[in-house]
Scaffold this motif. Structure first.
Motif, PDB file in Angstrom:
ATOM      1  N   CYS A  61       0.826  -1.219   0.000  1.00 16.64           N
ATOM      2  CA  CYS A  61       0.000   0.000   0.000  1.00 16.64           C
ATOM      3  C   CYS A  61       0.856   1.263   0.000  1.00 16.64           C
ATOM      4  O   CYS A  61       0.405   2.317  -0.462  1.00 16.64           O
ATOM      5  N   ASP A  62       2.105   1.158   0.470  1.00 14.79           N
ATOM      6  CA  ASP A  62       3.005   2.312   0.507  1.00 14.79           C
ATOM      7  C   ASP A  62       3.669   2.592  -0.832  1.00 14.79           C
ATOM      8  O   ASP A  62       4.110   3.709  -1.080  1.00 14.79           O
ATOM      9  N   VAL A  74       1.047  -5.784  -9.542  1.00 13.32           N
ATOM     10  CA  VAL A  74       2.072  -5.344  -8.585  1.00 13.32           C
ATOM     11  C   VAL A  74       2.569  -6.547  -7.788  1.00 13.32           C
ATOM     12  O   VAL A  74       3.777  -6.744  -7.630  1.00 13.32           O
ATOM     13  N   SER A  75       1.654  -7.370  -7.313  1.00 13.85           N
ATOM     14  CA  SER A  75       2.036  -8.560  -6.543  1.00 13.85           C
ATOM     15  C   SER A  75       2.908  -9.498  -7.370  1.00 13.85           C
ATOM     16  O   SER A  75       3.888 -10.060  -6.867  1.00 13.85           O
ATOM     17  N   HIS A  76       2.560  -9.665  -8.646  1.00  8.27           N
ATOM     18  CA  HIS A  76       3.375 -10.510  -9.528  1.00  8.27           C
ATOM     19  C   HIS A  76       4.794  -9.957  -9.655  1.00  8.27           C
ATOM     20  O   HIS A  76       5.775 -10.701  -9.541  1.00  8.27           O
ATOM     21  N   HIS A  77       4.905  -8.658  -9.890  1.00  6.32           N
ATOM     22  CA  HIS A  77       6.224  -8.039 -10.036  1.00  6.32           C
ATOM     23  C   HIS A  77       7.039  -8.163  -8.749  1.00  6.32           C
ATOM     24  O   HIS A  77       8.254  -8.420  -8.799  1.00  6.32           O
ATOM     25  N   ALA A  93      -0.083  -9.371   9.979  1.00  3.53           N
ATOM     26  CA  ALA A  93      -1.548  -9.317   9.937  1.00  3.53           C
ATOM     27  C   ALA A  93      -1.990  -9.509   8.489  1.00  3.53           C
ATOM     28  O   ALA A  93      -1.643 -10.495   7.880  1.00  3.53           O
ATOM     29  N   SER A  94      -2.714  -8.546   7.929  1.00  2.13           N
ATOM     30  CA  SER A  94      -3.206  -8.718   6.561  1.00  2.13           C
ATOM     31  C   SER A  94      -2.302  -8.050   5.517  1.00  2.13           C
ATOM     32  O   SER A  94      -2.611  -8.055   4.333  1.00  2.13           O
ATOM     33  N   TRP A  95      -1.169  -7.484   5.948  1.00  2.00           N
ATOM     34  CA  TRP A  95      -0.262  -6.790   5.038  1.00  2.00           C
ATOM     35  C   TRP A  95       1.028  -7.572   4.848  1.00  2.00           C
ATOM     36  O   TRP A  95       1.479  -8.277   5.747  1.00  2.00           O
ATOM     37  N   VAL A  96       1.631  -7.405   3.680  1.00  2.00           N
ATOM     38  CA  VAL A  96       2.950  -7.987   3.416  1.00  2.00           C
ATOM     39  C   VAL A  96       3.929  -6.827   3.258  1.00  2.00           C
ATOM     40  O   VAL A  96       3.690  -5.901   2.486  1.00  2.00           O
TER      41      VAL A  96
END
Length: 124
Positions: A61-62, A74-77, A93-96
């Motif tokens: 998110c940042d 974005v997650s794939h990259h 929690a729910s963030w990586v």
């Protein structure tokens, strides 16, 4: 870059590998994975956003603001960068959260650093 003991060498005081001797096959394979991962403009921007983020780590998110691709893209990259050994990830929690692997940066920097004195008097 590794030293003979298997640890990471201090790259600030070594001759850049390309000027000292040709890369071994295994070193070339490892470096090419990293360079290929960074060759994509979106991945390079994401990597740069993480590396320059306060604290040296960032949540998706940042860093995804201003990058005009979908969240799954974005997650794939980020996965490609992680698989290349350039990033680590940690679920909170729910963030990586992603962080740059310092040794990967040092290795790339050492590989690409030129000793301009070695090229003194060389003309194109």
């Amino acid at each position: 870059m590794s030293n003979p003991d298997g640890g990471v060498a201090d790259t600030c005081c070594v001759t850049p590998p390309l000027l000292h001797e040709p890369l071994s096959e295994s070193a070339a394979v490892e470096m090419s994975k990293k360079l290929k991962a960074l060759a994509d403009p979106v991945r390079l921007r994401l990597f740069s956003a993480i590396a320059s983020h306060a604290g040296g780590e960032a949540c998706v998110c940042d860093i995804s603001g201003g990058i005009d691709v979908s969240q799954p893209t974005v997650s794939h990259h980020l996965k490609v960068l992680r698989d290349a050994g350039l990033l680590t990830s940690q679920r909170r929690a729910s963030w990586v959260y992603y962080a740059v692997v310092p040794e990967a940066l040092h290795g790339l920097s050492a590989l690409l650093t030129l000793n301009t004195a070695a090229f003194a008097g060389v003309t194109a």
